[in-house]
Design an enzyme around this catalytic site. Structure first.
Site, PDB file in Angstrom:
ATOM      1  N   GLN A  39       0.935  -1.388   0.519  1.00  0.00           N
ATOM      2  CA  GLN A  39       0.283  -0.106   0.142  1.00  0.00           C
ATOM      3  C   GLN A  39       0.755   1.029   0.146  1.00  0.00           C
ATOM      4  O   GLN A  39       2.413   1.131   0.299  1.00  0.00           O
ATOM      5  CB  GLN A  39      -1.183   0.203   1.360  1.00  0.00           C
ATOM      6  CG  GLN A  39      -2.030  -1.458   1.108  1.00  0.00           C
ATOM      7  CD  GLN A  39      -2.768  -0.665   2.197  1.00  0.00           C
ATOM      8  OE1 GLN A  39      -3.049  -0.378   2.355  1.00  0.00           O
ATOM      9  NE2 GLN A  39      -3.317  -2.326   3.240  1.00  0.00           N
ATOM     10  N   ASP A  66       5.070  -1.703  11.675  1.00  0.00           N
ATOM     11  CA  ASP A  66       3.721  -2.175  10.775  1.00  0.00           C
ATOM     12  C   ASP A  66       2.039  -2.463  11.236  1.00  0.00           C
ATOM     13  O   ASP A  66       2.600  -3.750  11.869  1.00  0.00           O
ATOM     14  CB  ASP A  66       4.012  -2.950   9.589  1.00  0.00           C
ATOM     15  CG  ASP A  66       5.578  -2.545   8.601  1.00  0.00           C
ATOM     16  OD1 ASP A  66       5.589  -1.320   8.538  1.00  0.00           O
ATOM     17  OD2 ASP A  66       6.370  -3.255   8.194  1.00  0.00           O
ATOM     18  N   ASP A 104      -2.146  -9.524  11.183  1.00  0.00           N
ATOM     19  CA  ASP A 104      -0.939  -9.163   9.657  1.00  0.00           C
ATOM     20  C   ASP A 104       1.057  -9.532  10.063  1.00  0.00           C
ATOM     21  O   ASP A 104       1.786  -7.915  10.366  1.00  0.00           O
ATOM     22  CB  ASP A 104      -1.039  -8.642   9.266  1.00  0.00           C
ATOM     23  CG  ASP A 104      -0.138  -7.647   8.070  1.00  0.00           C
ATOM     24  OD1 ASP A 104       0.067  -9.063   7.181  1.00  0.00           O
ATOM     25  OD2 ASP A 104      -0.024  -7.342   7.506  1.00  0.00           O
ATOM     26  N   GLU A 127      11.940  -7.666  13.672  1.00  0.00           N
ATOM     27  CA  GLU A 127      13.013  -6.926  13.783  1.00  0.00           C
ATOM     28  C   GLU A 127      14.118  -6.834  14.721  1.00  0.00           C
ATOM     29  O   GLU A 127      13.638  -6.442  15.925  1.00  0.00           O
ATOM     30  CB  GLU A 127      12.985  -5.804  13.115  1.00  0.00           C
ATOM     31  CG  GLU A 127      12.287  -6.239  11.013  1.00  0.00           C
ATOM     32  CD  GLU A 127      12.320  -4.433  10.293  1.00  0.00           C
ATOM     33  OE1 GLU A 127      13.554  -3.761  10.691  1.00  0.00           O
ATOM     34  OE2 GLU A 127      12.070  -4.675   9.758  1.00  0.00           O
ATOM     35  N   LEU A 140      13.398   5.161  11.623  1.00  0.00           N
ATOM     36  CA  LEU A 140      14.469   4.635  12.276  1.00  0.00           C
ATOM     37  C   LEU A 140      15.906   4.437  11.227  1.00  0.00           C
ATOM     38  O   LEU A 140      15.651   5.199  10.414  1.00  0.00           O
ATOM     39  CB  LEU A 140      14.098   2.532  12.680  1.00  0.00           C
ATOM     40  CG  LEU A 140      13.017   2.318  13.701  1.00  0.00           C
ATOM     41  CD1 LEU A 140      13.606   0.994  12.954  1.00  0.00           C
ATOM     42  CD2 LEU A 140      13.464   2.987  15.020  1.00  0.00           C
ATOM     43  N   GLU A 144      -4.804  -0.727   4.960  1.00  0.00           N
ATOM     44  CA  GLU A 144      -4.394  -0.381   6.733  1.00  0.00           C
ATOM     45  C   GLU A 144      -4.707   0.785   7.096  1.00  0.00           C
ATOM     46  O   GLU A 144      -4.920   2.117   6.268  1.00  0.00           O
ATOM     47  CB  GLU A 144      -2.524  -0.011   6.444  1.00  0.00           C
ATOM     48  CG  GLU A 144      -1.781  -1.440   6.134  1.00  0.00           C
ATOM     49  CD  GLU A 144      -0.201  -0.649   5.373  1.00  0.00           C
ATOM     50  OE1 GLU A 144       0.327   0.254   6.042  1.00  0.00           O
ATOM     51  OE2 GLU A 144       0.179  -2.206   5.358  1.00  0.00           O
ATOM     52  N   ALA A 153       4.982   8.748  11.188  1.00  0.00           N
ATOM     53  CA  ALA A 153       6.014   7.748  11.915  1.00  0.00           C
ATOM     54  C   ALA A 153       7.240   8.023  11.784  1.00  0.00           C
ATOM     55  O   ALA A 153       8.250   8.354  10.956  1.00  0.00           O
ATOM     56  CB  ALA A 153       6.097   6.417  11.866  1.00  0.00           C
ATOM     57  N   ALA A 154       8.140   8.329  13.155  1.00  0.00           N
ATOM     58  CA  ALA A 154       9.757   8.777  12.870  1.00  0.00           C
ATOM     59  C   ALA A 154      10.032   7.570  12.257  1.00  0.00           C
ATOM     60  O   ALA A 154       9.737   6.364  12.963  1.00  0.00           O
ATOM     61  CB  ALA A 154      10.382   8.733  14.264  1.00  0.00           C
TER      62      ALA A 154
END
Length: 555
Positions: free
Chosen positions: A232, A441, A421, A426, A355, A269, A352-353
C-alpha cells in the site's frame, strides 16, 4: 379655516422630517457601535512568506542544519530504515507549516507536565506511570549497550544531493567540516537515535519523546517521495532539520469496521491504528514502537508541489467533486479506484519517526514462527500441531527463553489490537539475540471491534509462559483506577487527530485484556504455575550486578 390649513400641514410636515432625521441618526450610531466592537481584535494577515513558505535564507543556519544531516556517520558502533476531518470554518485556507496546524490546541511538549499533574481528579495516566511497576530501572548502560556513541568532536562528511527515491543522475557535492557540538543541541530525531539501547527505543520519561512528536505533527515538510515496495501507498517526508518520517494516509473512517468476509492480508492499513499502537505499546511499558503522531496534510502543497518523485507526481488528479486525489505505485490498492482524496486537498494521516538508516544501524529481519499461511485455504503448521511450541523451543534463537518471552509480549500487543498481520519482526544486529523486538507495521490493527481473534494468542496458549512483569502490568490495567480503555482514551486525547479510536475499539481493549489474563490463569491451573510466570526483572538485576563487577574490575 381654509387659510389656516396650509400652515398646519407645514408644521406637521416639519415635525415628521425632524423625527425621520432623528431616527436616521440613531440607526447610524448603533451601526457604528456594532462595527467598532466587531473589529476590536486585530484582523491583520500574517507576515508574507515566499511561495514555498520558507523564511529568508541564512547561510549560517543552512550550514548548521546540514551539519545535523551526517552527525551519525561519526557515531562509533555504526555497524551496519479524514474520517473526522478537522472541520475548518468555511472559507478558511490551509497554509501548512508549523504555525497553521494547531487545529486542536494540543501540545506534545506539555504532555509530560499534564501526565504528572496531581489534583482532586487525578489523571489515570499520570497515576499509572507513577506506579512502582512503571519505575523499575533498566540495567546500567555500558558502551556496548548503546546503538550509537557520540563524540563531542565530530568530523562530518556531508553529501548534498537533489536525488531521492527512484530519482538518479543528479549532481552531488561533498563538504568536509569539523564542528564542536553538544548532544543537547541535536534536533529531536537525532536525540531519539542517540537514546536507543539494548533494552528500549526510548525511556519512560525521556523528554525527547514529546519534542519528537511535536516535530512529527508540526514541522514544515520540505520533501515528499513514495517509499518503494510494500502493498500500500506510503510517503517518506523530510523536515528542515533533516529528520525523516513515514506518512500513511487515511483510507477508512474510524467507525468503518472491517467486513467479516475480508481476509487479514487483504484489509486496508489504517492510519489511526498506527497512532493507537504507539500509545498502547507505551502504556504496556514495552516502548518498542517508534513515536507516531497524527497530522493533517495538505497533499497539494506538502506532497505534489514539492515531490521529486516523478512516478508519484503523475498519479495526481482532480476528482469530479473537485478534490485533489493521488494513488502512487504499489503492489495493491494503487489505482484510480483506490485513490486517496483530500477535502479539497486536506488529508489525515499518521506520521511515524523513521529508524536509523540500515547503513548506520543494521537490522535483522526474523520470520515469525507463528506466521500465517497467507493463503485462502491452506493452514500454517502451528494451526495443525498442538505441540508446535515444543518444536519452536528447540530452534535457535527461541532456545533462549528471553527471545520467546519478547515474542509473547508482541503477541499480547497484537491481540489487544486485533492485528493478524505479523509475519516478520526485526531486531538491531548490534545487540545480537539479547535485545527487544521492534514492533513495526501496525496498520492492520483495530479493524474489528466486535470480534476477538483468539488465534493471535497461539504462542501464549501453546507455550504457556509470559514475563512476570508483563502479567503484573496487565493485571494492573484490568483494575478500575488504571483501566486500559480509560488510560488509552486519555493518552490518545493528546494527539491532534483526537479522537483517534472509535469508542467500541476502546471498550474491546478491556474485553480482550481479560481474555489474556484468563488464558494465563488457565495455564497456571494446569499444575505448572511455577513455569508460567518468568521473573525477567530478576534476570535484569543479575545483568546489572555483572556489569558493575566488570566495571570495578576494569577500574
Amino acid at each position: 379655516m381654509l387659510r389656516q390649513l396650509p400652515s398646519l400641514l407645514q408644521r406637521k410636515f416639519k415635525i415628521f422630517l425632524f423625527f425621520l432625521l432623528l431616527l436616521a441618526v440613531l440607526i447610524h450610531t448603533v451601526l457604528d457601535l456594532a462595527f467598532s466592537s466587531g473589529h476590536g481584535s486585530c484582523g491583520c494577515s500574517p507576515k508574507a512568506m515566499d511561495p514555498m513558505g520558507l523564511l529568508p535564507t541564512n547561510p549560517i543556519l543552512e550550514v548548521q542544519n546540514k551539519l545535523n544531516l551526517r552527525i551519525l556517520q561519526d557515531f562509533s558502533s555504526s555497524n551496519g530504515s479524514l474520517e473526522k476531518r478537522s472541520h475548518l470554518p468555511e472559507g478558511t485556507s490551509y497554509l501548512g507549516g508549523r504555525n497553521n496546524m494547531d487545529l486542536q490546541g494540543h501540545s506534545f511538549k506539555h504532555q509530560e507536565e499534564k501526565e504528572k499533574t496531581v489534583s482532586a481528579d487525578r489523571s489515570k495516566l499520570a497515576a499509572l506511570f507513577d506506579h512502582p511497576l512503571y519505575k523499575v530501572p533498566t540495567p546500567e548502560l555500558m558502551v556496548k549497550d548503546k546503538l550509537f556513541v557520540t563524540s563531542p568532536k565530530i568530523k562530518l562528511t556531508l553529501k548534498i544531493s537533489e536525488s531521492d527515491e527512484w530519482i538518479s543522475g543528479s549532481a552531488a557535492d561533498t563538504l568536509h567540516l569539523v564542528e564542536q557540538m553538544s548532544p543537547e543541541t541535536y534536533p529531536p530525531w537525532l536525540r531519539f537515535y542517540a537514546g536507543i539501547n539494548r533494552y528500549e527505543l526510548y525511556g519512560r520519561h525521556d523528554p525527547t519523546r514529546p519534542d519528537l512528536l511535536e516535530d512529527l505533527a508540526m514541522q514544515k515538510i520540505v520533501s515528499s517521495v513514495q517509499k518503494p515496495g510494500g502493498t500500500q501507498l506510503k510517503i517518506i517526508m523530510t523536515f528542515p532539520n533533516h529528520g525523516k518520517a513515514l506518512f500513511k494516509p487515511m483510507k477508512q473512517t474510524r467507525d468503518q469496521e472491517t467486513s467479516a468476509d475480508f481476509f487479514y492480508f487483504s484489509d486496508f492499513e489504517r492510519h489511526n491504528a498506527e497512532i493507537a499502537a504507539f500509545h498502547l505499546d507505551r502504556i504496556l511499558d514495552f516502548r518498542r514502537i517508534p513515536p507516531v503522531s497524527g497530522r493533517l496534510v495538505n497533499i497539494t502543497k506538502e506532497i505534489r508541489d514539492i515531490t521529486t518523485d516523478r512516478k508519484l507526481f503523475k498519479t495526481f488528479f482532480i476528482s469530479p467533486a473537485g478534490n485533489v486525489c493521488f494513488y502512487g505505485e504499489c503492489s495493491y490498492y494503487c489505482s484510480t479506484e483506490h485513490a486517496l482524496c483530500g477535502k479539497p486537498d486536506l488529508l489525515e494521516g499518521s506520521v511515524a519517526a523513521l529508524l536509523p538508516d540500515e547503513k548506520l544501524a543494521k537490522r535483522h529481519s526474523w520470520r515469525s514462527p507463528w506466521r500465517r499461511s497467507y493463503s485462502k485455504s491452506k493452514k500454517a503448521e502451528w494451526e495443525l500441531n498442538r505441540n508446535y511450541c515444543t518444536q519452536v523451543r528447540k530452534t535457535p534463537p527461541y532456545d533462549q527463553t528471553s527471545r520467546l518471552l519478547n515474542l509473547i509480549d508482541l503477541t499480547v500487543l497484537d491481540f489487544l489490537m486485533g492485528n493478524m498481520d505479523r509475519h516478520h519482526y526485526e531486531t538491531f544486529e548490534k545487540f545480537g539475540n539479547n535485545t527487544f523486538l521492534l514492533h513495526l507495521d501496525n496498520g492492520r490493527g483495530f479493524g474489528r471491534h466486535s470480534h476477538d481473534e483468539m488465534s493471535i494468542l497461539a504462542p501464549l496458549q501453546q507455550c504457556c509462559i509470559i514475563k512476570k512483569s508483563t502479567f503484573s502490568r496487565l493485571q494492573l490495567l484490568a483494575t478500575e483506577p488504571y483501566r486500559l480503555s480509560d488510560v488509552m482514551r486519555e493518552s490518545l486525547a493528546a494527539d491532534r487527530l483526537s479522537p483517534v479510536l472509535f469508542e467500541p475499539h476502546l471498550k474491546a481493549l478491556d474485553r480482550r485484556l481479560q481474555k489474556v489474563l484468563d488464558m494465563v490463569k488457565r495455564c497456571m491451573k494446569k499444575g505448572q504455575d511455577k513455569g508460567v510466570l518468568l521473573d525477567d526483572q530478576e534476570k535484569q538485576q543479575d545483568v546489572t550486578s555483572e556489569q558493575q563487577e566488570d566495571k570495578r574490575s576494569t577500574e
